[in-house]
Write a protein that holds these residues in place. Structure first.
Motif, mmCIF file in Angstrom:
data_model
loop_
_atom_site.group_PDB
_atom_site.id
_atom_site.type_symbol
_atom_site.label_atom_id
_atom_site.label_comp_id
_atom_site.label_asym_id
_atom_site.label_seq_id
_atom_site.Cartn_x
_atom_site.Cartn_y
_atom_site.Cartn_z
ATOM 1 N N GLU A 4 -80.541 -67.636 -85.115
ATOM 2 C CA GLU A 4 -81.129 -68.175 -86.348
ATOM 3 C C GLU A 4 -81.057 -67.152 -87.480
ATOM 4 O OE1 GLU A 4 -82.801 -68.249 -83.364
ATOM 5 O OE2 GLU A 4 -82.444 -70.349 -82.917
ATOM 6 N N GLU A 5 -81.331 -65.882 -87.168
ATOM 7 C CA GLU A 5 -81.250 -64.836 -88.185
ATOM 8 C C GLU A 5 -79.817 -64.660 -88.672
ATOM 9 O OE1 GLU A 5 -84.867 -61.821 -87.008
ATOM 10 O OE2 GLU A 5 -83.051 -61.813 -85.770
ATOM 11 N N ARG B 195 -79.026 -67.586 -90.930
ATOM 12 C CA ARG B 195 -79.724 -67.441 -92.212
ATOM 13 C C ARG B 195 -78.996 -66.412 -93.086
ATOM 14 N NH1 ARG B 195 -84.857 -66.620 -90.555
ATOM 15 N NH2 ARG B 195 -84.516 -64.389 -90.433
ATOM 16 N N ARG C 100 -75.931 -68.038 -94.501
ATOM 17 C CA ARG C 100 -76.279 -68.964 -95.597
ATOM 18 C C ARG C 100 -76.611 -68.184 -96.865
ATOM 19 N NH1 ARG C 100 -78.685 -71.684 -91.212
ATOM 20 N NH2 ARG C 100 -80.709 -70.762 -91.622
ATOM 21 N N LEU C 101 -77.361 -67.086 -96.730
ATOM 22 C CA LEU C 101 -77.685 -66.259 -97.890
ATOM 23 C C LEU C 101 -76.412 -65.737 -98.533
ATOM 24 C CD1 LEU C 101 -79.600 -64.680 -99.731
ATOM 25 C CD2 LEU C 101 -79.648 -62.891 -97.971
ATOM 26 N N ALA D 199 -77.443 -59.435 -92.000
ATOM 27 C CA ALA D 199 -78.154 -60.721 -91.939
ATOM 28 C C ALA D 199 -79.591 -60.619 -92.418
ATOM 29 C CB ALA D 199 -78.117 -61.258 -90.512
ATOM 30 N N THR D 200 -80.146 -59.415 -92.419
ATOM 31 C CA THR D 200 -81.541 -59.258 -92.830
ATOM 32 C C THR D 200 -81.663 -58.143 -93.873
ATOM 33 O OG1 THR D 200 -81.951 -57.782 -90.966
ATOM 34 C CG2 THR D 200 -82.468 -60.115 -90.635
ATOM 35 N N TRP E 199 -84.598 -69.359 -101.516
ATOM 36 C CA TRP E 199 -85.360 -69.776 -100.332
ATOM 37 C C TRP E 199 -85.231 -71.281 -100.095
ATOM 38 C CZ3 TRP E 199 -86.833 -68.051 -96.019
ATOM 39 C CH2 TRP E 199 -87.741 -68.758 -95.240
ATOM 40 N N ILE F 191 -81.733 -71.987 -98.688
ATOM 41 C CA ILE F 191 -81.614 -71.525 -97.304
ATOM 42 C C ILE F 191 -82.384 -72.462 -96.379
ATOM 43 C CG2 ILE F 191 -82.350 -69.711 -95.695
ATOM 44 C CD1 ILE F 191 -81.580 -67.691 -97.854
ATOM 45 N N SER F 192 -83.580 -72.849 -96.769
ATOM 46 C CA SER F 192 -84.408 -73.740 -95.946
ATOM 47 C C SER F 192 -83.770 -75.111 -95.801
ATOM 48 C CB SER F 192 -85.804 -73.884 -96.547
ATOM 49 O OG SER F 192 -86.443 -72.632 -96.577
ATOM 50 N N ALA G 242 -80.899 -74.887 -93.390
ATOM 51 C CA ALA G 242 -81.392 -74.756 -92.022
ATOM 52 C C ALA G 242 -81.854 -76.107 -91.494
ATOM 53 C CB ALA G 242 -82.523 -73.738 -91.955
#
Length: 88
Positions: free
Chosen positions: A9-10, A13, A16-17, A53-54, A75, A78-79, A82
Motif C-alpha cells: 500500500e505504501e 501510494r 500515485r504521489l 515512497a514515503t 491528498w 491519492i485517496s 486508492a
C-alpha cells in the motif's frame, strides 16, 4: 535505525504521489521545479518515479508549493486513486 520494508500500500501510494507531481509539473523541467522547491533534482526524480515512497512532509509541502498545488488536492487525489484501486 532499521527501516522496515514498505508495504504494498505504501509503495502504491508513493507511485500515485509521483504520478500526481509529474502531471502537475507538466512541461517544466525537474531542475526548475527542484530549484523552486529547494530540493535536489535527484530527490524530485526519485519521488516522481516512486522510488521514494514515503518522502518527508516538508519536502512534499515545498514541491507542492513550487507546483501551485495544495496539500489537500494531493491528498484527495491519492485517496480517490486508492479507493478506485480497492474497488477494482
Amino acid at each position: 535505525m532499521v527501516r522496515l520494508p514498505l508495504t504494498p500500500e505504501e509503495i502504491a501510494r508513493g507511485e500515485r504521489l509521483g504520478a500526481i507531481l509529474r502531471r502537475a509539473r507538466g512541461a517544466r523541467t525537474i531542475l526548475d521545479v527542484a530549484a523552486a522547491a529547494e530540493v535536489s533534482p535527484e530527490t524530485l526524480r526519485k519521488i516522481e518515479s516512486g522510488r521514494v515512497a514515503t518522502p518527508s512532509f516538508p519536502t512534499i509541502a515545498a514541491i507542492a508549493d513550487a507546483l501551485g498545488l495544495s496539500l489537500d488536492e494531493i491528498w484527495i487525489e491519492i485517496s480517490a486513486a486508492a479507493s478506485r484501486a480497492r474497488a477494482s
